[in-house]
Every structure is written in C-alpha cells, then in structure tokens.
Design an enzyme around this catalytic site. Structure first.
Site, PDB file in Angstrom:
ATOM      1  N   ARG A  92      72.778   9.353  85.345  1.00 31.74           N
ATOM      2  CA  ARG A  92      71.596   8.491  85.515  1.00 31.74           C
ATOM      3  C   ARG A  92      70.319   9.301  85.273  1.00 31.74           C
ATOM      4  O   ARG A  92      69.306   8.780  84.810  1.00 31.74           O
ATOM      5  CB  ARG A  92      71.580   7.829  86.897  1.00 31.74           C
ATOM      6  CG  ARG A  92      70.367   6.922  87.138  1.00 31.74           C
ATOM      7  CD  ARG A  92      70.610   5.842  88.201  1.00 31.74           C
ATOM      8  NE  ARG A  92      71.198   6.364  89.408  1.00 31.74           N
ATOM      9  CZ  ARG A  92      70.545   7.050  90.361  1.00 31.74           C
ATOM     10  NH1 ARG A  92      69.252   7.287  90.236  1.00 31.74           N
ATOM     11  NH2 ARG A  92      71.175   7.491  91.425  1.00 31.74           N
ATOM     12  N   TYR A 136      56.447  -9.497  71.920  1.00 32.92           N
ATOM     13  CA  TYR A 136      57.833  -9.867  72.198  1.00 32.92           C
ATOM     14  C   TYR A 136      57.834 -10.688  73.493  1.00 32.92           C
ATOM     15  O   TYR A 136      57.165 -10.322  74.463  1.00 32.92           O
ATOM     16  CB  TYR A 136      58.650  -8.592  72.359  1.00 32.92           C
ATOM     17  CG  TYR A 136      60.084  -8.866  72.711  1.00 32.92           C
ATOM     18  CD1 TYR A 136      60.948  -9.444  71.795  1.00 32.92           C
ATOM     19  CD2 TYR A 136      60.573  -8.561  73.978  1.00 32.92           C
ATOM     20  CE1 TYR A 136      62.260  -9.703  72.119  1.00 32.92           C
ATOM     21  CE2 TYR A 136      61.890  -8.824  74.311  1.00 32.92           C
ATOM     22  CZ  TYR A 136      62.725  -9.398  73.382  1.00 32.92           C
ATOM     23  OH  TYR A 136      64.023  -9.664  73.715  1.00 32.92           O
ATOM     24  N   ASP A 194      54.547  -0.711  71.200  1.00 28.77           N
ATOM     25  CA  ASP A 194      55.917  -1.117  70.910  1.00 28.77           C
ATOM     26  C   ASP A 194      56.022  -1.161  69.387  1.00 28.77           C
ATOM     27  O   ASP A 194      55.481  -2.052  68.738  1.00 28.77           O
ATOM     28  CB  ASP A 194      56.205  -2.482  71.539  1.00 28.77           C
ATOM     29  CG  ASP A 194      57.637  -2.944  71.290  1.00 28.77           C
ATOM     30  OD1 ASP A 194      58.263  -2.473  70.320  1.00 28.77           O
ATOM     31  OD2 ASP A 194      58.130  -3.798  72.058  1.00 28.77           O
ATOM     32  N   LYS A 251      67.509  -2.673  67.783  1.00 28.59           N
ATOM     33  CA  LYS A 251      67.151  -3.296  66.504  1.00 28.59           C
ATOM     34  C   LYS A 251      67.393  -2.285  65.364  1.00 28.59           C
ATOM     35  O   LYS A 251      68.487  -1.814  65.219  1.00 28.59           O
ATOM     36  CB  LYS A 251      65.704  -3.775  66.571  1.00 28.59           C
ATOM     37  CG  LYS A 251      65.364  -4.553  67.856  1.00 28.59           C
ATOM     38  CD  LYS A 251      66.096  -5.879  67.981  1.00 28.59           C
ATOM     39  CE  LYS A 251      65.954  -6.516  69.362  1.00 28.59           C
ATOM     40  NZ  LYS A 251      64.590  -6.712  69.825  1.00 28.59           N
TER      41      LYS A 251
HETATM   42  C1  LIG Z   1      64.008  -6.896  71.027  1.00 32.15           C
HETATM   43  C2  LIG Z   1      62.678  -6.376  71.349  1.00 32.15           C
HETATM   44  C3  LIG Z   1      62.402  -5.862  72.622  1.00 32.15           C
HETATM   45  C4  LIG Z   1      63.416  -5.847  73.722  1.00 32.15           C
HETATM   46  O1  LIG Z   1      64.501  -5.033  73.411  1.00 32.15           O
HETATM   47  P1  LIG Z   1      65.972  -5.209  74.039  1.00 32.15           P
HETATM   48  O2  LIG Z   1      66.710  -4.062  73.503  1.00 32.15           O
HETATM   49  O3  LIG Z   1      66.477  -6.552  73.611  1.00 32.15           O
HETATM   50  O4  LIG Z   1      65.789  -5.170  75.530  1.00 32.15           O
HETATM   51  C5  LIG Z   1      61.133  -5.354  72.839  1.00 32.15           C
HETATM   52  N1  LIG Z   1      60.183  -5.382  71.875  1.00 32.15           N
HETATM   53  C6  LIG Z   1      60.422  -5.871  70.655  1.00 32.15           C
HETATM   54  C7  LIG Z   1      59.329  -5.844  69.634  1.00 32.15           C
HETATM   55  C8  LIG Z   1      61.666  -6.379  70.343  1.00 32.15           C
HETATM   56  O5  LIG Z   1      61.896  -6.897  69.116  1.00 32.15           O
END
Ligand SMILES: *Cc1c(COP(=O)(O)O)cnc(C)c1O
Length: 412
Positions: free
Chosen positions: A75, A128, A198, A223
């Site tokens: 962890r 998001y 992000d 992604k």
């Molecule tokens: C999918 C996504 C998230 C969240 O990610 P997860 O891995 O699904 O928790 C955050 N920001 C963006 C821009 C995303 O496309």
C-alpha cells in the site's frame, strides 16, 4: 542483512540497461524508462508480494516513513508499481510520480491530499464528469469552496484566484468531451496556488504540462497510457517534495495501484508514441471527412483549422491525439441511430485503446448532468465523442461516414 536490503535486486553479472538519462526524445524515453531497479529482464517483473522482510528495526522505521521505499508494504509502495512511477516521472520530466488505483484515485488524492476545510479551488467547467462531481458535491461536504471558470477563456483561472485562500487551480486539457484547450503557459505562470493539469487526453508524447511551469500533471492511465483496455490505473507527477506530501495522504486513502495494473501500464507506455501517432493521423482524416458531411453540424478536433484554439494546439501539442467530438444534425434520435449504425466502432465508454469507440455523451459519460449543466459543458443532444483506435484509417473513416449517412439521412 538480506540481499534485497539495498532496495535493488540487480545482480552484479547483469548487463546494465541503457540509461534513459542520456536521451531526451519522448519516444526513446518511453522505451528506456523505468528499468532502474530491474534485472536483465526486458519486460516488467510482477511483484505480487504485499509485504517484504525488514532487515532491522532501524531500517524498518526509515522504510515505513519513506515515500520512495518500494519494498516495505505494497500500500505504501511496490517494486512493479515503482518501475511504472519511475517511467512516468522520466517521461513527464518530473522528479517523482505516484501511481493510483485509477484516474479518479489520482484526482481524489490530489484534491483531498492538498486541500483542507476553508481552502478554495479554481477549476474549469469543462471536466471529466467524475472530477466535476467530486468538486461539485464532495468538496463542499469537506468545507472546500470551488469556483468554476471557462478554462478556454484567456485569464479566467487567474481572475478567480483568491490570494491567500486559493490552494489549487485544477485544469484539464484537452477537456472532456469537446476538446477545449487550456493555455498551459498561462496556467503555469499563476503564482500562489498549486496548479494541476489532468492531461489524460494528451499523454507525455503529446504534451508535458510540467515544461510550462505547472506543478502537477496527472493521468487516467486506464486510457492511452495503458492503452489496451486492461489496466485501471492513475498517476500523478511533480516535484519530489510534492509527491512525498501527496504520498502521506495516499497511503491512508488506500487507492494504491495494483502491481498487475502497473505492469500493464508500463507495457503500454513502451508503445505509447507509435499508437498515438496512428490514432492522431486517423483522427485528422476522420475529422476532415466528417467536417465535409452535410449531416454533421460541427466537428471539434484540435488538429482542424476550424478549432477555435487551433493555434494554441499547434503550440502545446506535438500531435493532436485520437479524440474528437462532433454534433449530428437531428439531435438525440440521430445520436442513437449513429451508435446503432456503426459496425466497426463500438459503443463503449473509455478511450485511448486499440478499438475505435463511440459514445453519445449526453446519455453515457455525462448522463448525470442536468440539462443546463450539459449546455454549459457544450454537450448537445447530437454530440458524439469518438476515441479513434488502431484499425486502418480507411476502415474507420468509412464506418463512421456510413453511420453518419444512415443516422442523418432524414435530417440533413
Ligand atoms: C477516465 C478519466 C478520468 C478517470 O479515470 P479512471 O481511471 O476511470 O478513474 C479522469 N480524467 C479524465 C480526463 C478521464 O478521461
């Protein structure tokens, strides 16, 4: 002392891996990075161990409190996860990185790890949806005040900063789902609060937010970075001090990356640049073809001259990525027909994988938003988001033009 007490398991007869430090091109770094603590194996070693022998009480005390220790308790840190983190830090031009169990784990780790009751956050409206719900619904419960601004409007973030109270400025670029951009140079110039981006839609081979003076770059590595739809993973990069302070909260948050997912994330990183190159060139072709179709009202792609921030895209993106959005004439009904009519492209959420995916934003990724929130986010009843995959571009373009034809024949 046990052989692994030094935190490395490299045996003396192992040939050294080429050192990433001698290279700067992201495509090369993606292949070389994250091998420091490895042996001669060319693929990441999977450490499933949750715990590791402690060589002495003194060492144990040090290990328990060290954000960079990867062989104490999983962890806190784990060798497979550390290899992924090291690779990400190298690619981002950061001192350190911390992996999380998901992109939302990373977003939550940054926001709740840095902000306290009474603090203020400036965030953009185009986000998001999970991040938006966190800022809108969860932050107020903890006494954290959030101001939403239009991230594409010059000076908007800076104007909303309350000196002495704003702890964090949170941006996303390109942003969900309409590919609005945030000027990173402008964001990086903000002084006082910490700035976070992000950058999921622009992985490190496309944009490196830290190069612009931004403090924190984060990704949903679920992604494009993982890239194969087989790892749920998030990652945050920044200075060693910042990552160490986030680590203190992250260990309690418990959203640590699973070693198996980190292994797949690192596997994905190796081919990131070539995948994004292919996806970008197909997306450009698709965006141009859709723009010329009478059934399409508008197309949003940073690589199109018609994108309102095309010039900014050219400045801060090395490639324009595999994501695009467009509006079908005929609204909701056309949107539904389009998703049904696509044969190669599949209806699924997520992005950045080998398969071309289409989503009708209003009824999937942004289904929880009220009508006025949808409008503010620029999502219409006929808005479709496409994540271009790795199939041949001719097939992708033909499939989506055919679906557009069938969906809009009676509306255009
Ligand atoms: C999918 C996504 C998230 C969240 O990610 P997860 O891995 O699904 O928790 C955050 N920001 C963006 C821009 C995303 O496309």
């Amino acid at each position: 002392m046990s052989p692994e007490a030094g935190g490395e398991n490299r045996s003396p007869e192992t040939a050294a891996a080429p050192d990433a430090a001698g290279f700067s091109h992201p495509d090369t770094l993606a292949v070389l990075a994250g091998r420091r603590s490895g042996g001669a194996e060319l693929a990441p070693a999977l450490f499933c161990a949750t715990t590791f022998r402690i060589p002495s009480l003194d060492a144990g005390r040090r290990m328990a409190l060290d954000a960079a220790e990867s062989r104490y308790y999983t962890r806190n840190g784990n060798p497979t996860v550390a290899a992924f983190e090291e690779a990400m830090a190298t690619l981002e031009g950061a001192e350190a990185a911390r992996a999380f169990a998901s992109g939302m784990g990373a977003v939550t780790g940054v926001i709740l790890g840095l902000c306290s009751s009474g603090d203020h956050i400036v965030a953009q409206r185009q986000l998001y949806s999970g991040t938006q719900f966190l800022l809108q619904s969860v932050c107020p419960r903890f006494g954290i005040d959030v101001t939403f601004v239009d991230g594409a409007e010059p000076g908007a973030f800076q104007a909303a900063v309350r000196p002495g109270r704003t702890m964090l400025v949170f941006a996303e670029t390109p942003a969900n789902p309409r590919l609005d951009l945030v000027d990173l140079e402008e964001l990086g110039a903000i002084t006082g609060p910490l700035t976070a981006v992000d950058s999921t839609f622009a992985p490190p081979c496309v944009t490196r937010p830290l190069d612009y003076g931004v403090d924190i770059s984060l990704h949903s590595a679920t992604k494009g970075i993982g890239g194969h739809n087989d790892a749920t993973l998030g990652v945050v990069s920044g200075s060693a001090d910042l990552i160490a302070s986030l680590w203190g909260f992250a260990v309690l948050q418990g959203a640590n990356a699973a070693p198996f997912d980190a292994m797949n994330g690192l596997r994905g990183l190796r081919t990131l640049a070539v995948r994004v190159e292919r996806q970008s060139s197909t997306a450009q072709q698709l965006a141009e073809a859709l723009s010329a179709h009478p059934g399409v009202e508008s197309v949003r792609y940073p690589g199109l001259a018609s994108h309102p921030q095309h010039e900014l895209a050219q400045r801060q993106m090395r490639m324009f990525g595999g994501l695009l959005a467009f509006d079908l004439a005929g609204g909701h009904e056309a949107g539904e027909r389009f998703v049904d009519a696509a044969k190669l492209a599949q209806a699924a959420t997520s992005l950045g994988g080998p398969e071309t995916l289409v989503t009708h934003s209003a009824s999937t990724t942004h289904a929880g938003l009220a009508p006025e929130e949808l409008e503010a986010a620029g999502i219409g009843p006929g808005t479709i988001r496409v994540s271009v995959g790795l199939e041949h571009s001719d097939d992708v373009v033909a499939d989506l033009l055919h679906a557009t034809e069938l969906a809009t024949a009676s509306f255009a």
